[in-house]
Design a protein around this motif. Structure first.
Motif, PDB file in Angstrom:
ATOM      1  N   ARG A 123     -21.065  -8.939  -6.394  1.00  0.00           N
ATOM      2  CA  ARG A 123     -21.064  -9.181  -4.954  1.00  0.00           C
ATOM      3  C   ARG A 123     -20.882  -7.930  -4.102  1.00  0.00           C
ATOM      4  NH1 ARG A 123     -16.539  -8.449  -2.687  1.00  0.00           N
ATOM      5  NH2 ARG A 123     -14.657  -8.352  -3.915  1.00  0.00           N
ATOM      6  N   THR A 124     -20.316  -6.844  -4.648  1.00  0.00           N
ATOM      7  CA  THR A 124     -20.079  -5.652  -3.839  1.00  0.00           C
ATOM      8  C   THR A 124     -20.220  -4.392  -4.690  1.00  0.00           C
ATOM      9  OG1 THR A 124     -18.606  -4.629  -2.206  1.00  0.00           O
ATOM     10  CG2 THR A 124     -17.570  -5.562  -4.165  1.00  0.00           C
ATOM     11  N   LEU A 125     -20.051  -3.248  -4.061  1.00  0.00           N
ATOM     12  CA  LEU A 125     -20.149  -1.965  -4.757  1.00  0.00           C
ATOM     13  C   LEU A 125     -18.842  -1.664  -5.481  1.00  0.00           C
ATOM     14  CD1 LEU A 125     -21.761   0.055  -1.817  1.00  0.00           C
ATOM     15  CD2 LEU A 125     -22.933  -1.040  -3.717  1.00  0.00           C
ATOM     16  N   HIS A 126     -18.903  -0.769  -6.474  1.00  0.00           N
ATOM     17  CA  HIS A 126     -17.696  -0.390  -7.202  1.00  0.00           C
ATOM     18  C   HIS A 126     -16.834   0.588  -6.413  1.00  0.00           C
ATOM     19  CE1 HIS A 126     -18.139  -2.359 -11.066  1.00  0.00           C
ATOM     20  NE2 HIS A 126     -19.435  -2.094 -11.008  1.00  0.00           N
ATOM     21  N   HIS A 127     -17.460   1.461  -5.640  1.00  0.00           N
ATOM     22  CA  HIS A 127     -16.699   2.466  -4.899  1.00  0.00           C
ATOM     23  C   HIS A 127     -17.486   2.902  -3.664  1.00  0.00           C
ATOM     24  CE1 HIS A 127     -19.380   5.618  -6.515  1.00  0.00           C
ATOM     25  NE2 HIS A 127     -19.320   4.938  -7.642  1.00  0.00           N
ATOM     26  N   ASP A 128     -16.799   3.586  -2.754  1.00  0.00           N
ATOM     27  CA  ASP A 128     -17.444   4.098  -1.546  1.00  0.00           C
ATOM     28  C   ASP A 128     -18.353   5.261  -1.921  1.00  0.00           C
ATOM     29  OD1 ASP A 128     -15.688   2.309  -0.540  1.00  0.00           O
ATOM     30  OD2 ASP A 128     -14.486   3.743   0.604  1.00  0.00           O
TER      31      ASP A 128
ATOM     32  N   PRO B 285     -17.262   1.396 -13.759  1.00  0.00           N
ATOM     33  CA  PRO B 285     -16.183   1.899 -14.609  1.00  0.00           C
ATOM     34  C   PRO B 285     -16.604   1.974 -16.075  1.00  0.00           C
ATOM     35  CG  PRO B 285     -15.330   0.279 -13.083  1.00  0.00           C
ATOM     36  CD  PRO B 285     -16.818   0.282 -12.924  1.00  0.00           C
ATOM     37  N   ARG B 286     -17.444   1.041 -16.515  1.00  0.00           N
ATOM     38  CA  ARG B 286     -17.909   1.038 -17.907  1.00  0.00           C
ATOM     39  C   ARG B 286     -18.684   2.318 -18.238  1.00  0.00           C
ATOM     40  NH1 ARG B 286     -21.040  -4.121 -19.240  1.00  0.00           N
ATOM     41  NH2 ARG B 286     -18.952  -4.974 -19.113  1.00  0.00           N
ATOM     42  N   SER B 287     -19.590   2.731 -17.335  1.00  0.00           N
ATOM     43  CA  SER B 287     -20.385   3.933 -17.607  1.00  0.00           C
ATOM     44  C   SER B 287     -19.521   5.198 -17.531  1.00  0.00           C
ATOM     45  CB  SER B 287     -21.569   4.036 -16.644  1.00  0.00           C
ATOM     46  OG  SER B 287     -21.127   4.254 -15.337  1.00  0.00           O
ATOM     47  N   VAL B 288     -18.552   5.222 -16.605  1.00  0.00           N
ATOM     48  CA  VAL B 288     -17.651   6.376 -16.508  1.00  0.00           C
ATOM     49  C   VAL B 288     -16.795   6.476 -17.766  1.00  0.00           C
ATOM     50  CG1 VAL B 288     -15.699   7.363 -15.242  1.00  0.00           C
ATOM     51  CG2 VAL B 288     -17.601   6.341 -13.997  1.00  0.00           C
ATOM     52  N   ALA B 289     -16.277   5.331 -18.243  1.00  0.00           N
ATOM     53  CA  ALA B 289     -15.462   5.320 -19.461  1.00  0.00           C
ATOM     54  C   ALA B 289     -16.276   5.779 -20.661  1.00  0.00           C
ATOM     55  CB  ALA B 289     -14.901   3.919 -19.702  1.00  0.00           C
ATOM     56  N   ALA B 290     -17.517   5.325 -20.759  1.00  0.00           N
ATOM     57  CA  ALA B 290     -18.375   5.743 -21.881  1.00  0.00           C
ATOM     58  C   ALA B 290     -18.638   7.240 -21.819  1.00  0.00           C
ATOM     59  CB  ALA B 290     -19.689   4.971 -21.838  1.00  0.00           C
ATOM     60  N   ARG B 291     -18.863   7.761 -20.634  1.00  0.00           N
ATOM     61  CA  ARG B 291     -19.135   9.191 -20.476  1.00  0.00           C
ATOM     62  C   ARG B 291     -17.923  10.036 -20.851  1.00  0.00           C
ATOM     63  NH1 ARG B 291     -21.531   8.890 -15.565  1.00  0.00           N
ATOM     64  NH2 ARG B 291     -19.612   9.329 -14.463  1.00  0.00           N
ATOM     65  N   ARG B 292     -16.716   9.529 -20.542  1.00  0.00           N
ATOM     66  CA  ARG B 292     -15.490  10.282 -20.844  1.00  0.00           C
ATOM     67  C   ARG B 292     -14.924   9.976 -22.228  1.00  0.00           C
ATOM     68  NH1 ARG B 292     -11.883   9.594 -15.379  1.00  0.00           N
ATOM     69  NH2 ARG B 292     -13.443  10.298 -13.889  1.00  0.00           N
TER      70      ARG B 292
ATOM     71  N   SER C  31     -10.084  -0.191 -19.905  1.00  0.00           N
ATOM     72  CA  SER C  31      -8.705  -0.556 -19.545  1.00  0.00           C
ATOM     73  C   SER C  31      -7.843   0.692 -19.347  1.00  0.00           C
ATOM     74  CB  SER C  31      -8.095  -1.453 -20.621  1.00  0.00           C
ATOM     75  OG  SER C  31      -8.136  -0.799 -21.879  1.00  0.00           O
ATOM     76  N   VAL C  32      -8.068   1.714 -20.154  1.00  0.00           N
ATOM     77  CA  VAL C  32      -7.309   2.963 -20.003  1.00  0.00           C
ATOM     78  C   VAL C  32      -7.699   3.649 -18.705  1.00  0.00           C
ATOM     79  CG1 VAL C  32      -6.945   5.274 -20.982  1.00  0.00           C
ATOM     80  CG2 VAL C  32      -7.060   3.273 -22.489  1.00  0.00           C
ATOM     81  N   LEU C  33      -8.975   3.622 -18.414  1.00  0.00           N
ATOM     82  CA  LEU C  33      -9.483   4.273 -17.211  1.00  0.00           C
ATOM     83  C   LEU C  33      -8.931   3.622 -15.946  1.00  0.00           C
ATOM     84  CD1 LEU C  33     -11.608   6.436 -16.298  1.00  0.00           C
ATOM     85  CD2 LEU C  33     -13.175   4.524 -16.025  1.00  0.00           C
TER      86      LEU C  33
END
Length: 190
Positions: free
Chosen positions: A91-96, A162-169, A174-176
């Motif tokens: 329904r919305t964006l993850h971040h600004d 968050p899933r793609s950022v966590a995979a990249r890092r 959940s940790v992220l």
């Protein structure tokens, strides 16, 4: 001649069934006149936004002597240039995020449920086609629809889940997303 038309119709039906998942919105039509010996020749340019309302959206530009043909060309162009945008809870964006193209600048902000689409003109068409229900957007600078659409797409391409950022890092989601101890003194970055 009749065979070609009939063959074309059958092909169009299959295309329509396959493309029925897409919603297209006409954003802008520009009429230009070329002055010739016999008078004026008019041409039309159409700007169309296409989306499946599930996170995929694209825009296209088409030119022709008649409006319907220009819209058809723009729609085909938009379907070839679809991008996928990760949405939070669908329904919305993850971040600004900020976007720019030429003199057009846009600011897109995630919003709580029930906010609705607070955006003007061309940006509203993008969000409706994308399937976003809650977002606050502000256009700064150029109000040219082409620049506003391109700036909006520039911002949406920078959107990350968050899933793609966590995979990249190399972390778990959940940790992220969990707060680190001592986050108040500035050691944790968001």
């Amino acid at each position: 001649m009749a065979r070609e038309e009939q063959g074309g119709r059958g092909r169009d039906r299959k295309d329509e069934e396959r493309d029925s998942e897409f919603v297209d919105r006409l954003v802008h039509i520009n009429r230009v006149a070329k002055v010739v010996k016999g008078g004026r020749r008019f041409g039309f340019a159409a700007l169309v936004v296409v989306g499946d309302q599930k996170g995929r959206v694209g825009f296209g530009h088409g030119k022709a002597r008649e409006v319907p043909e220009a819209i058809r060309k723009a729609t085909e162009s938009a379907k070839r240039a679809l991008i996928r945008v990760p949405l939070r809870e669908g329904r919305t964006l993850h971040h600004d995020v900020n976007g720019r193209h030429g003199a057009g600048r846009v600011v897109l902000r995630a919003a709580p449920a029930g906010t609705g689409i607070i955006a003007g003109g061309p940006m509203r068409a993008v969000f409706e086609s994308l399937g976003v229900h809650d977002v606050v957007a502000k256009s700064q600078g150029s109000s040219n629809p082409y620049n506003m659409i391109r700036a909006t797409f520039d911002a949406l391409k920078a959107e990350d889940s968050p899933r793609s950022v966590a995979a990249r890092r190399g972390l778990k989601v959940s940790v992220l997303q969990s707060r680190r101890p001592g986050g108040e003194d500035g050691t944790a970055e968001g």
